[in-house]
Design a protein around this motif. Structure first.
Motif, PDB file in Angstrom:
ATOM      1  N   CYS A  28       0.818  -1.216   0.000  1.00  0.00           N
ATOM      2  CA  CYS A  28       0.000   0.000   0.000  1.00  0.00           C
ATOM      3  C   CYS A  28       0.852   1.266   0.000  1.00  0.00           C
ATOM      4  O   CYS A  28       0.307   2.371   0.047  1.00  0.00           O
ATOM      5  N   LEU A 107      -5.744   5.450   4.486  1.00  0.00           N
ATOM      6  CA  LEU A 107      -5.642   4.029   4.810  1.00  0.00           C
ATOM      7  C   LEU A 107      -6.133   3.800   6.236  1.00  0.00           C
ATOM      8  O   LEU A 107      -5.867   4.617   7.124  1.00  0.00           O
ATOM      9  N   LEU A 138      -7.834   2.941   1.263  1.00  0.00           N
ATOM     10  CA  LEU A 138      -7.798   1.494   1.447  1.00  0.00           C
ATOM     11  C   LEU A 138      -8.088   1.121   2.901  1.00  0.00           C
ATOM     12  O   LEU A 138      -7.739   1.868   3.818  1.00  0.00           O
TER      13      LEU A 138
END
Length: 259
Positions: A28, A107, A138
């Protein structure tokens, strides 16, 4: 804004989430590097803030120095207890739940949070969190054992789940069947005949037993042979041997999603 969710058991340990943190840095990292605001939420960090402190340190060293981590807990006592570990602006703590306390992070890491919920509540929790992510944001949601030796997690975006990752400390792995004990809540009750996740765990375990001849060379060699065999059998493993060597493997969610 009232926090959404319930207080977790709060169990945590230093380095318990090292495996998923290292995976986040590698997998990520680009999303965080390109984010206009590198804000990360550690959702439900537990009775002590140690895993949030570690997450901030790993992301700052491996992704970008200006990353900001906010640890969110529903329990105000835990939030107060975490304040001595805060290091603003890079690391702060606040009260919040699945609604993310009004934040719009790039995130979210939510580990060992949904384990105590019913399976039927998982999809709503996923939607609540992903609806509040920044564009392109995410969610990494999963579970692990108390020392972080066995774990699994789902990567999601606003469209839903994308991948499942299984991870183990190879030096202590007796059999891939052990991973079934630490599947995400969305899958842990699906490890039964007729479900894809059951077929995957069975395929890994069969390949591990077939690779017993590699055991004298160490568990890493045996695991690499196991994953290669599973790939050859048609399972769509997404990552490469460099990740496998760490005890990880990642598949598309469609390959393991509940039937």
């Amino acid at each position: 804004m009232k926090p959404v969710g319930v207080v977790t058991r709060g169990t945590t340990n230093p380095n318990r989430l090292r495996r998923v943190d290292n995976w986040i840095v590698e997998t990520c990292g680009n999303a965080l590097r390109s984010a206009a605001d590198p804000l990360v939420v550690d959702l439900g960090y537990g009775a002590t803030p140690v895993t949030a402190v570690e997450l901030r340190a790993r992301l700052a060293a491996g992704v970008r120095a200006d990353v900001r981590v906010v640890g969110l807990e529903i329990d105000p006592v835990r939030v107060a207890a975490a304040q001595p570990a805060a290091d603003p602006p890079g690391l702060t703590f606040a009260r919040g739940g699945f609604e993310l306390a009004g934040l719009r992070p790039a995130l979210v890491r939510a580990f060992n949070v949904l384990r105590q919920y019913d399976e039927g509540e998982v999809a709503d929790a996923w939607r609540t969190v992903t609806a509040r992510l920044a564009p392109g944001g995410l969610l990494v949601e999963g579970t692990c054992d108390e020392l972080g030796r066995l774990g699994s997690w789902v990567l999601l975006d606003a469209a839903g789940p994308r991948t499942l990752t299984l991870a183990a400390r190879l030096a202590t792995l007796e059999s891939p069947a052990q991973l079934a004990e630490r599947l995400p809540k969305a899958l842990i009750h699906r490890n039964v005949p007729g479900e894809r996740i059951h077929d995957l765990i069975r395929a890994l375990d069969d390949a591990w037993q077939a690779a017993a001849g590699y055991a004298p060379f160490g568990p890493r060699h045996r695991w690499l042979q196991t994953v290669r065999a599973v790939c050859a059998a048609g399972w769509p493993i997404l990552d490469h041997p460099r990740r496998w060597r760490h005890g990880d493997l990642t598949l598309p969610w469609a390959a393991v999603s509940p039937t």
